[in-house]
Design an enzyme around this catalytic site. Structure first.
Site, PDB file in Angstrom:
ATOM      1  N   SER A 209       0.894  -1.008  -0.131  1.00  0.00           N
ATOM      2  CA  SER A 209      -0.105  -0.119  -0.143  1.00  0.00           C
ATOM      3  C   SER A 209       0.840   1.180   0.028  1.00  0.00           C
ATOM      4  O   SER A 209       1.732   1.292  -0.720  1.00  0.00           O
ATOM      5  CB  SER A 209      -0.841  -0.204   1.043  1.00  0.00           C
ATOM      6  OG  SER A 209      -1.833   1.030   1.324  1.00  0.00           O
ATOM      7  N   ASP A 460      -8.486  -4.921  -5.668  1.00  0.00           N
ATOM      8  CA  ASP A 460      -8.093  -3.670  -4.702  1.00  0.00           C
ATOM      9  C   ASP A 460      -8.918  -2.547  -5.000  1.00  0.00           C
ATOM     10  O   ASP A 460      -9.091  -2.029  -6.233  1.00  0.00           O
ATOM     11  CB  ASP A 460      -6.544  -3.394  -4.930  1.00  0.00           C
ATOM     12  CG  ASP A 460      -6.066  -2.524  -4.044  1.00  0.00           C
ATOM     13  OD1 ASP A 460      -6.757  -1.588  -3.609  1.00  0.00           O
ATOM     14  OD2 ASP A 460      -4.779  -2.308  -3.858  1.00  0.00           O
ATOM     15  N   HIS A 497      -7.224  -5.065  -0.822  1.00  0.00           N
ATOM     16  CA  HIS A 497      -6.082  -4.189  -0.757  1.00  0.00           C
ATOM     17  C   HIS A 497      -5.329  -4.956   0.061  1.00  0.00           C
ATOM     18  O   HIS A 497      -5.546  -5.072   1.260  1.00  0.00           O
ATOM     19  CB  HIS A 497      -6.611  -2.989  -0.436  1.00  0.00           C
ATOM     20  CG  HIS A 497      -5.581  -1.950  -0.072  1.00  0.00           C
ATOM     21  ND1 HIS A 497      -4.714  -1.366  -1.092  1.00  0.00           N
ATOM     22  CD2 HIS A 497      -4.946  -1.235   1.258  1.00  0.00           C
ATOM     23  CE1 HIS A 497      -4.004  -0.768  -0.709  1.00  0.00           C
ATOM     24  NE2 HIS A 497      -4.084  -0.550   0.877  1.00  0.00           N
TER      25      HIS A 497
HETATM   26  C1  BEZ Z   1      -4.835   7.808   1.686  1.00  0.00           C
HETATM   27  O1  BEZ Z   1      -4.424   8.549   2.436  1.00  0.00           O
HETATM   28  O2  BEZ Z   1      -5.914   8.104   1.126  1.00  0.00           O
HETATM   29  C2  BEZ Z   1      -4.295   6.360   1.722  1.00  0.00           C
HETATM   30  C3  BEZ Z   1      -3.218   6.271   2.485  1.00  0.00           C
HETATM   31  C4  BEZ Z   1      -2.482   5.007   2.621  1.00  0.00           C
HETATM   32  C5  BEZ Z   1      -3.216   3.978   1.425  1.00  0.00           C
HETATM   33  C6  BEZ Z   1      -4.332   4.384   1.117  1.00  0.00           C
HETATM   34  C7  BEZ Z   1      -4.674   5.494   1.067  1.00  0.00           C
END
Ligand code: BEZ
Length: 579
Positions: A209, A460, A497
Site C-alpha cells: 500500500s 483492490d 487491498h
Molecule cells: C490515503 O491517505 O488516502 C491512503 C493512504 C494509504 C493508503 C491508501 C490511501
C-alpha cells in the site's frame, strides 16, 4: 579500508562509526547473482554508546530472547532491538517537535541481508521491524526476521499523535513522501556494519500500500540503495487514487437509501453486500471459465473486461431493490466507480478498476465507502498532507462529521490542482513528494542490476491493479524484452487491498525476490494458497466455504494468465502461465 582499521575496535564495542566509503551506504553492483553470506552479531548493547551517525540518537538497545516474538505459530530467534531517532527538530511552522523514529531488529544469526520495511497508511507508527506485514500477502508464514534478515521500520518522521496534521509542516511532508527512507537507509547500513563487522551483502525494501509506494519511490530515487524491491498493492499514484475515490462519494451518497448511521452518511447502503454479491455472480457467469476452469477465480482479467457488461449482465430493477437486480442509479454509480476518472475539463485523474468478483468482500466496502469519508484516510490525506496550501479547517482531523462533509462535497475541479501546486513554505507539490519522480522507467535501478517485483490484487478498491498494469505495459514498451530481466508484475485475482478477498492471498514474495537477486532465478510463477480455517498465518474469512482446503494457484508474470491445463483442481500444479 576504513572497515578494516575499525574492526578491532568494533569487536570491543568502541568504534564510533560514520560511513566513509560507499560500501557502507550503498550495496555493491548487483548485476551478478551472488548469495548473501551468513554472519554473527558482534555487539548489541554497546551500540548505544559506540555507534555514531550524523543526526542520529540511539535510545535503547536490548537483547530480545528467542520466543519473545512469534509468527505463524513459530518463535522468532534471539535478536538485538535498537530503537532511536533521526533529525529531531522543532518545526518553525507549527512549533511541534518532529523526529524520524525507528527500530531495527538485528538477528544474532544473520543471513547477511538487510530489509527496509516500509509501512502503510499515513505512517506515524514504528511497526514491529519483523518484515512480516511489509511483505504483503495474507498471513506471512516466515517473516524476514525469522529468516535472519536485519530489518528497520520507522514512523517516517511523525508520531501517531501528529497524524494527519503533520502535513502542516513542510519537512514532515517530505519525510513521509521520500526523505525518511533516504535518511534512514544509510544509517541502517552503517548500523549493520557496526553490529556485524561488515556491510550487508544484499539490501531489500518491501512494503504494501503506502509501503509499496515507498518501495517504488525508493527504486526511482535511490536506485543504488537496494538490490531488490518488493512493492505490493503499490500506491505509486496515491494522491490521484485518494482524490478519485473521494470524488465518487457524492454519487453513492445521492442514491443511498439510509442517509445517516452513527452520525455518518451511510454510503454503503447504496451498494450493500447482497447487491455486490449479485454483481460478483454476474461477473463469474461471464468470466470464470475464461481461464479454463469455473472455480470462483477470474484469472483472465483482460478477457473479462471484454466479456462482462454491467448494463447487460446484471438485471435492472423495475420496482424496489430486492437483491435480484440493481437500480439504474446503482449501475451508474458502480460503472462510474470502475471507470477512469477525469476533471470536468478532461484532465486525467486516475485509472479505472477491473471488474472482479472480489468486490463482494467487506474490505472493498471499507475502502470505497468508509475510507473515502473517514478522518483517518482520503479526506485528511488530501486536505492536510498532499494539498498546497493545506486546508485551514483543522476540525476535520478530529471530527468525523467534518471529514465526511468535506468528502461528500468534494469538488475535484477545484481540489485536484492543489495536489500539483506549491505555495509559500510548501515548495514541493504533493504529487512530487508522494510519487516516483520522472517517467517511472527505472533506468538507473535497472543499470544497477536491481530487481523489482510488484504484486497487486485485482479487487483492490483503492489502488487499481489496472493502473499498475498500465505502468507495466509502458515499462515494457520502453525496455522491450529487457523488462522482465529486472521488473515483473503479478496480479492476484479476487484479492482486495494488500490481502483478503475470495483469493489465494498467501504467497512468499520475499523468497521469490531473494531467489531472483541472489540466485538469478527470475520468478516464472509464484504459488499462492487460500487461507482456510487452521492456516497458521490466520484464516481469511472471505474464502468461500465450498473451496477445497489448501487450494493453491500460480500467480503469473503479467501479461501471462494462469490457465487450467488439467489435473487436480485444488492444485497450482494443474495451471500453466500462458499468454
Ligand atoms: C490515503 O491517505 O488516502 C491512503 C493512504 C494509504 C493508503 C491508501 C490511501
Amino acid at each position: 579500508m576504513r572497515l578494516l582499521t575499525c574492526l578491532p575496535a568494533l569487536l570491543l564495542g568502541g568504534c564510533a562509526f560514520a560511513p566513509a566509503s560507499p560500501s557502507a551506504t550503498q550495496s555493491s553492483t548487483a548485476s551478478a547473482p551472488r548469495p548473501a553470506q551468513p554472519g554473527l552479531l558482534q555487539q548489541c548493547q554497546a551500540l548505544t554508546s559506540s555507534f555514531q551517525h550524523p543526526a542520529t540518537e540511539l535510545r535503547a538497545t536490548t537483547v530480545v530472547p528467542a520466543g519473545t516474538l512469534n509468527n505463524a505459530g513459530r518463535p522468532v530467534a534471539e535478536h538485538c532491538l535498537v530503537t532511536g531517532q533521526m533529525h529531531r527538530r522543532v518545526s518553525p511552522v507549527d512549533g511541534q517537535t518532529y523526529a524520524i523514529g525507528f527500530e531495527m531488529r538485528l538477528p544474532r544469526d544473520w543471513s547477511g541481508r538487510f530489509l527496509y520495511q516500509a509501512n502503510g497508511g499515513t505512517d506515524g507508527m514504528v511497526a514491529t521491524a519483523d518484515g512480516g506485514s511489509a511483505l504483503g500477502s495474507g498471513g506471512v508464514l516466515t517473516n524476514a526476521l525469522q529468516r535472519g534478515v536485519a530489518v528497520i521500520s520507522s514512523d517516517a518522521g511523525h508520531s501517531a499523535a501528529q497524524n494527519p496534521l503533520f502535513g502542516l509542516d513542510p519537512q514532515a511532508r517530505l519525510d513521509y513522501g521520500y526523505q525518511a527512507v533516504a535518511k534512514l537507509t544509510p544509517m541502517a547500513k552503517a548500523l549493520i556494519v557496526a553490529a556485524y563487522g561488515r556491510p550487508a551483502d544484499r539490501s531489500y525494501i518491501a512494503g504494501t500500500s503506502n509501503g509499496g509506494r515507498h518501495a517504488m519511490v525508493a527504486a526511482a530515487r535511490l536506485p543504488e540503495a537496494f538490490d531488490g524491491v518488493l512493492a505490493q498493492a503499490p500506491g505509486f499514484n496515491l494522491p490521484r487514487a485518494a482524490a478519485a475515490n473521494m470524488a465518487t462519494v457524492k454519487h453513492w451518497e445521492r442514491i443511498a437509501p439510509t442517509k445517516v448511521v452513527n452520525g455518518q452518511p451511510d454510503v454503503e447502503s447504496a451498494l450493500p453486500t447482497a447487491d455486490r454479491a449479485l454483481v460478483a455472480r454476474a461477473i463469474l457467469a461471464r468470466c470464470d471459465a475464461l481461464d479454463g476452469l469455473a472455480d470462483g477465480l477470474v484469472h483472465d482479467t483482460e478477457a473479462c473486461h471484454a466479456a462482462f457488461n454491467l448494463q447487460r449482465d446484471v438485471p435492472t430493477c423495475s420496482g424496489a431493490r430486492d437483491g435480484s437486480c440493481l437500480s439504474a442509479e446503482q449501475k451508474q454509480a458502480l460503472a462510474r466507480a470502475h471507470a477512469p476518472s477525469f476533471t470536468s475539463n478532461g484532465t486525467p485523474v486516475y485509472s479505472g478498476f477491473a471488474f472482479d468478483p472480489g468486490l463482494v468482500q467487506p474490505g472493498w466496502a471499507e475502502w470505497k465507502f468508509r475510507s473515502a469519508l473517514g478522518r483517518q484516510r482520503n479526506p485528511v490525506s488530501i486536505a492536510f498532507i498532499m494539498s498546497s496550501p493545506p486546508s485551514g479547517d483543522l476540525s476535520m482531523a478530529t471530527d468525523a462529521s467534518r471529514s465526511a462533509a468535506f468528502a461528500v462535497s468534494f469538488d475535484l475541479d477545484s481540489e485536484f490542482p492543489k495536489l500539483f501546486a506549491t505555495q509559500g513554505p510548501y515548495t514541493e507539490s504533493g504529487i512530487s513528494f508522494m510519487t516516483p519522480p520522472g517517467d517511472m522507467l527505472f533506468e538507473p535501478f535497472m543499470r544497477h542490476g536491481g530487481k523489482l517485483l510488484v504484486v497487486h490484487g485485482v479487487a483492490d478498491p483503492i489502488f487499481s491493479s489496472e493502473d499498475t498494469a498500465a505502468w507495466y505495459r509502458r515499462l515494457s514498451q520502453h525496455h522491450k524484452s529487457a523488462t522482465s530481466n529486472f521488473a515483473r508484475y503479478f496480479q492476484v485475482p479476487g484479492m482486495g487491498h494488500s490481502r483478503g478477498g475470495p483469493a489465494t492471498d498467501q504467497y512468499d514474495g520475499l523468497a521469490a525476490l531473494i531467489d531472483w537477486v541472489e540466485g538469478g532465478q527470475a520468478p516464472q510463477r509464484i504459488v499462492a494458497t487460500a487461507r482456510q480455517a487452521g492456516n497458521p498465518g490466520g484464516a481469511n474469512p472471505d474464502v468461500p466455504a465450498q473451496w477445497q482446503p489448501q487450494r493453491s494457484r500460480p500467480l503469473c508474470p503479467y501479461p501471462s494468465v494462469a490457465r487450467y491445463t488439467g489435473g487436480d483442481t485444488a492444485s497450482a500444479a494443474s495451471f500453466t502461465c500462458l499468454p
